[in-house]
Design a protein around this motif. Structure first.
Motif, PDB file in Angstrom:
ATOM      1  N   GLY A 164      24.782   4.109  22.185  1.00 41.62           N
ATOM      2  CA  GLY A 164      24.874   3.109  23.245  1.00 41.62           C
ATOM      3  C   GLY A 164      26.153   2.313  23.111  1.00 41.62           C
ATOM      4  O   GLY A 164      26.961   2.529  22.202  1.00 41.62           O
ATOM      5  N   GLU A 165      26.364   1.386  24.047  1.00 39.85           N
ATOM      6  CA  GLU A 165      27.606   0.624  24.080  1.00 39.85           C
ATOM      7  C   GLU A 165      27.739  -0.285  22.873  1.00 39.85           C
ATOM      8  O   GLU A 165      26.851  -1.081  22.586  1.00 39.85           O
ATOM      9  CB  GLU A 165      27.671  -0.213  25.367  1.00 39.85           C
ATOM     10  CG  GLU A 165      27.781   0.629  26.635  1.00 39.85           C
ATOM     11  CD  GLU A 165      27.875  -0.233  27.877  1.00 39.85           C
ATOM     12  OE1 GLU A 165      27.926  -1.472  27.724  1.00 39.85           O
ATOM     13  OE2 GLU A 165      27.900   0.319  28.977  1.00 39.85           O
ATOM     14  N   PHE A 166      28.846  -0.141  22.162  1.00 39.08           N
ATOM     15  CA  PHE A 166      29.180  -0.975  21.015  1.00 39.08           C
ATOM     16  C   PHE A 166      28.087  -0.963  19.939  1.00 39.08           C
ATOM     17  O   PHE A 166      27.767  -1.997  19.346  1.00 39.08           O
ATOM     18  CB  PHE A 166      29.486  -2.409  21.455  1.00 39.08           C
ATOM     19  CG  PHE A 166      30.635  -2.494  22.419  1.00 39.08           C
ATOM     20  CD1 PHE A 166      31.935  -2.256  21.989  1.00 39.08           C
ATOM     21  CD2 PHE A 166      30.422  -2.774  23.763  1.00 39.08           C
ATOM     22  CE1 PHE A 166      32.999  -2.314  22.880  1.00 39.08           C
ATOM     23  CE2 PHE A 166      31.483  -2.821  24.655  1.00 39.08           C
ATOM     24  CZ  PHE A 166      32.768  -2.595  24.211  1.00 39.08           C
ATOM     25  N   ALA A 167      27.552   0.233  19.687  1.00 39.76           N
ATOM     26  CA  ALA A 167      26.511   0.378  18.667  1.00 39.76           C
ATOM     27  C   ALA A 167      27.060   0.019  17.285  1.00 39.76           C
ATOM     28  O   ALA A 167      26.394  -0.664  16.505  1.00 39.76           O
ATOM     29  CB  ALA A 167      25.960   1.803  18.677  1.00 39.76           C
ATOM     30  N   PHE A 168      28.265   0.477  16.978  1.00 41.42           N
ATOM     31  CA  PHE A 168      28.811   0.193  15.634  1.00 41.42           C
ATOM     32  C   PHE A 168      29.062  -1.302  15.449  1.00 41.42           C
ATOM     33  O   PHE A 168      28.821  -1.838  14.369  1.00 41.42           O
ATOM     34  CB  PHE A 168      30.105   0.977  15.406  1.00 41.42           C
ATOM     35  CG  PHE A 168      30.656   0.828  14.014  1.00 41.42           C
ATOM     36  CD1 PHE A 168      30.044   1.457  12.935  1.00 41.42           C
ATOM     37  CD2 PHE A 168      31.765   0.034  13.757  1.00 41.42           C
ATOM     38  CE1 PHE A 168      30.533   1.306  11.640  1.00 41.42           C
ATOM     39  CE2 PHE A 168      32.263  -0.126  12.475  1.00 41.42           C
ATOM     40  CZ  PHE A 168      31.635   0.513  11.408  1.00 41.42           C
ATOM     41  N   ARG A 169      29.531  -1.978  16.495  1.00 43.79           N
ATOM     42  CA  ARG A 169      29.762  -3.419  16.386  1.00 43.79           C
ATOM     43  C   ARG A 169      28.461  -4.152  16.071  1.00 43.79           C
ATOM     44  O   ARG A 169      28.462  -5.142  15.337  1.00 43.79           O
ATOM     45  CB  ARG A 169      30.361  -3.968  17.684  1.00 43.79           C
ATOM     46  CG  ARG A 169      30.728  -5.447  17.607  1.00 43.79           C
ATOM     47  CD  ARG A 169      31.510  -5.893  18.825  1.00 43.79           C
ATOM     48  NE  ARG A 169      30.707  -5.856  20.044  1.00 43.79           N
ATOM     49  CZ  ARG A 169      31.194  -6.089  21.256  1.00 43.79           C
ATOM     50  NH1 ARG A 169      32.487  -6.341  21.401  1.00 43.79           N
ATOM     51  NH2 ARG A 169      30.421  -6.042  22.317  1.00 43.79           N
ATOM     52  N   ALA A 170      27.347  -3.657  16.599  1.00 43.49           N
ATOM     53  CA  ALA A 170      26.057  -4.304  16.380  1.00 43.49           C
ATOM     54  C   ALA A 170      25.510  -4.042  14.988  1.00 43.49           C
ATOM     55  O   ALA A 170      24.797  -4.883  14.426  1.00 43.49           O
ATOM     56  CB  ALA A 170      25.055  -3.836  17.433  1.00 43.49           C
TER      57      ALA A 170
END
Length: 369
Positions: A164-170
């Motif tokens: 999903g969108e910006f999974a790594f940032r989360a």
């Protein structure tokens, strides 16, 4: 700073024009990249537009200061606009800080039981449920690719994909050693035990991150094990991918989530490439640390990052200080990780701003000399 802002504003204009081009929509990967970049730049451009409008308003209000009948009203307006412009300048400074190039990628999440035996395995599953709920709250999808489950309801290892969108940032703040302190269900004397789980968070590799030579990969197929619904154990759909088997560089990945051997093979190779990219990143960082002759905390797996204290209903993140480091355990373990992640992100931004200010001061002193 103004030069960099102008460059980003110009890039935003180019991205908007490209998104309106029918050929971009025909290329799904390019369209996704443009859409993601548009979302990244939109907050900055929105602030720049507000700043431009306020600067025009400020000039008009300052002209009214010479009018005796309007001076008092104009002074209030000048003060209000100036305050907002100062806030915008600070917000733009934060938006200009370096961002992690992996932030927009999917994640390979690995949970491994450490010290504590069966209790550590149970905590693996507790963390998996926590991350699943956290992902759902962010409209991300967590899919288990492989799990080594125990008879007591725990697991020695779980490998999952978060997409999903910006999974790594989360999820990037979660890598490290998680420690739990609680009374196990099997403890008859009420003693508190301490167990650990290691969490690895790998940005999902793409073709630009690492070159995986398939001639060095052995692919084995076998029947899926464990729960999975009707059809499990009737076909050889599970896949084991082994990189440089029998050498010190060996990496083994098992994927048995899907019933399709082809899909399991694709996922196994993605995980394998992600682990290889992570290995290369870690080796590169180690070389850089040696060159600097100093140790830098990097979220390494060996670092204890968080303690979950059940008797005191408290989660302590050891990377934070003061009141920001403690959070209610019952809400965090239920998936409410956002306050912890937000505190960690604020801490990183503050350190980046301090480093930027120190660099600019050093540059000014060097120029004056």
């Amino acid at each position: 700073m103004s030069g960099r802002l102008s460059e980003l504003a110009a890039e935003f204009g180019m991205v908007e024009r490209a998104l309106g081009d029918p050929s971009a929509m025909a290329n799904s990967r390019e369209y996704a990249r443009l859409t993601r970049r548009h979302r990244e730049l939109l907050p900055l451009v929105t602030l720049l537009r507000e700043q431009s409008g306020l600067e025009t308003d400020l000039a008009g209000a300052q002209e009214l200061l010479t009018d005796p009948d309007m001076r008092e009203l104009a002074q209030g307006e000048v003060a209000q606009i100036s305050s907002r412009l100062a806030d915008i300048a600070a917000e733009l400074e934060v938006l200009l800080l370096p961002t992690d190039p992996d932030d927009g990628k999917n994640v390979i999440l690995e949970l491994r039981a450490g010290a504590g035996g069966a209790e550590a395995g149970l905590f693996v599953m507790d963390l998996l449920r926590m991350y699943t709920r956290y992902a759902e709250g962010l409209n991300l999808k967590l899919s288990v690719l492989d799990a080594s489950e125990s008879d007591l309801g725990g697991a020695s290892k779980v490998v999952a994909e978060v997409s999903g969108e910006f999974a790594f940032r989360a999820f990037k703040w979660e890598r490290g050693v998680h420690r739990v302190q609680r009374v196990p269900a099997t403890e008859s004397q009420g003693r508190i035990h301490t167990s650990t789980v290691t969490v690895a968070v790998l940005p999902e590799a793409d073709e630009h991150d690492v070159t995986l030579d398939l001639s060095e990969v052995r692919i084995d197929v076998f029947r899926s094990q464990g729960a999975g619904g009707q059809g499990v154990n009737t076909t050889d759909s599970a896949v084991r991918a082994v990189y440089r088997a029998g050498t010190p560089d060996e990496i083994m990945v098992v994927c048995q989530d899907g019933r399709s051997q082809i899909k399991n093979r694709e996922k196994a190779l993605v995980v394998l490439a992600s682990r290889l990219a992570e290995r290369e990143r870690a080796a590169r960082e180690a070389r850089e640390r040696n060159e600097r002759a100093s140790q830098v905390g990097s979220g390494d797996r060996s670092e204890k990052i968080r303690t979950y204290n059940y008797p005191q209903n408290r989660v302590t993140d050891h990377r934070l200080e003061g009141e920001a480091k403690n959070h209610p355990l019952d809400s965090v373990i239920a998936g409410a990780l956002n306050p912890v992640v937000a505190a960690l992100a604020r801490d990183e931004r503050e350190r980046q701003l301090m480093h930027l200010a120190a660099s600019e001061e050093g540059a000014q002193q060097h120029g004056a000399a």
